[in-house]
Design a protein around this motif. Sequence first.
Motif, short mmCIF file in Angstrom:
data_model
loop_
_atom_site.label_atom_id
_atom_site.label_comp_id
_atom_site.label_asym_id
_atom_site.label_seq_id
_atom_site.Cartn_x
_atom_site.Cartn_y
_atom_site.Cartn_z
N THR A 125 33.45 76.22 -47.43
CA THR A 125 33.92 77.29 -46.56
C THR A 125 33.48 78.64 -47.09
OG1 THR A 125 35.89 75.99 -45.99
CG2 THR A 125 35.96 78.35 -45.52
N ARG A 126 32.87 79.44 -46.22
CA ARG A 126 32.45 80.78 -46.62
C ARG A 126 33.67 81.67 -46.81
NH1 ARG A 126 27.88 83.75 -43.17
NH2 ARG A 126 26.74 81.99 -44.10
N ILE A 127 33.77 82.27 -47.98
CA ILE A 127 34.91 83.12 -48.30
C ILE A 127 34.79 84.43 -47.53
CG2 ILE A 127 36.18 84.28 -50.12
CD1 ILE A 127 36.32 81.24 -50.19
N SER A 128 35.91 84.87 -46.94
CA SER A 128 35.93 86.11 -46.18
C SER A 128 37.23 86.85 -46.45
CB SER A 128 35.79 85.82 -44.68
OG SER A 128 36.00 86.99 -43.91
N ASP A 143 38.83 82.81 -43.10
CA ASP A 143 38.29 81.78 -43.98
C ASP A 143 39.29 80.64 -44.20
OD1 ASP A 143 40.13 83.12 -45.52
OD2 ASP A 143 38.84 83.29 -47.29
N SER A 197 38.40 79.24 -39.84
CA SER A 197 37.27 78.61 -40.51
C SER A 197 36.85 77.32 -39.80
CB SER A 197 37.63 78.30 -41.96
OG SER A 197 38.72 77.40 -42.03
#
Length: 261
Positions: free
Chosen positions: A55-58, A96, A232
């Motif tokens: 998962t791309r951290i945001s 995220d 996410s």
Amino acid sequence: MDVRLDVFSSGRFPRWGKGLKLGVGLLLGASLSACGDPDWQGTDWTKNYQDNFETRISARAALMPGSTDQAYQPSPDGTPNSPVAYHAPSMLSYEDRPLNENIAGSLELSDYVKAIQVAKLDPWISGPGPYTLFAFPNAAMERLSARWPGGLLAPANRGQLTHILGYTIAYGKWDEAALRKAIQHNHGHAIGLKTLYGDLLGVQLSPQKGELILENTAGQINRLGSRSFPQSNGILYFTQDTLLPVPVLRPASAGSKNGHH
């Protein structure tokens, strides 16, 4: 992601029946593929949860709606009474994080979250998805539950509960822009989103204000309560009321033994 165009026949939007009469099921774009109904017996839930490492951290988040700020009432006799005691906490939706985590942080969806857990549908919205969730707020959920003897969460009503909540989970990632684009590609006519148990959930533009509204095949509608919230593993919406799949489910006292038709 699964969408069908012009597949319904309803009183409010009669053109929904066009595709049904022609026997044509249209798919929006080459990226759309059919999704089967949930296979409860063959699903390994230990592998269904979202992998945090993928998962791309945001840091982006949005404030979710709530009605707790309406709880404060000034004292009628002048007794010191502060609205601070009724302060509505910030309820944030993090881009995220998956659907199950964000809705669990919303006081406005506490009844819906409990129902999702009772129906054992939370593993679906914790997985990679993507899913679009049309969540019922507390007041609407409580009105719906009161229609069933003992409440909709009672064990005797588990079939109806699971079917109703499955109708709030649509395959695919459908924010407002994606829904409007799909409707535009369908010449302004309603589109149908495939939900968890195969029922089609209609999405149309309101003829009066151009707002996105939900509709079942009986022509009953449900309005969206706010903007969409990116997740996410999909998209989250808050609705203003509830909407049932068709055939319309009936409380157990009316003779319906389960929610699967």
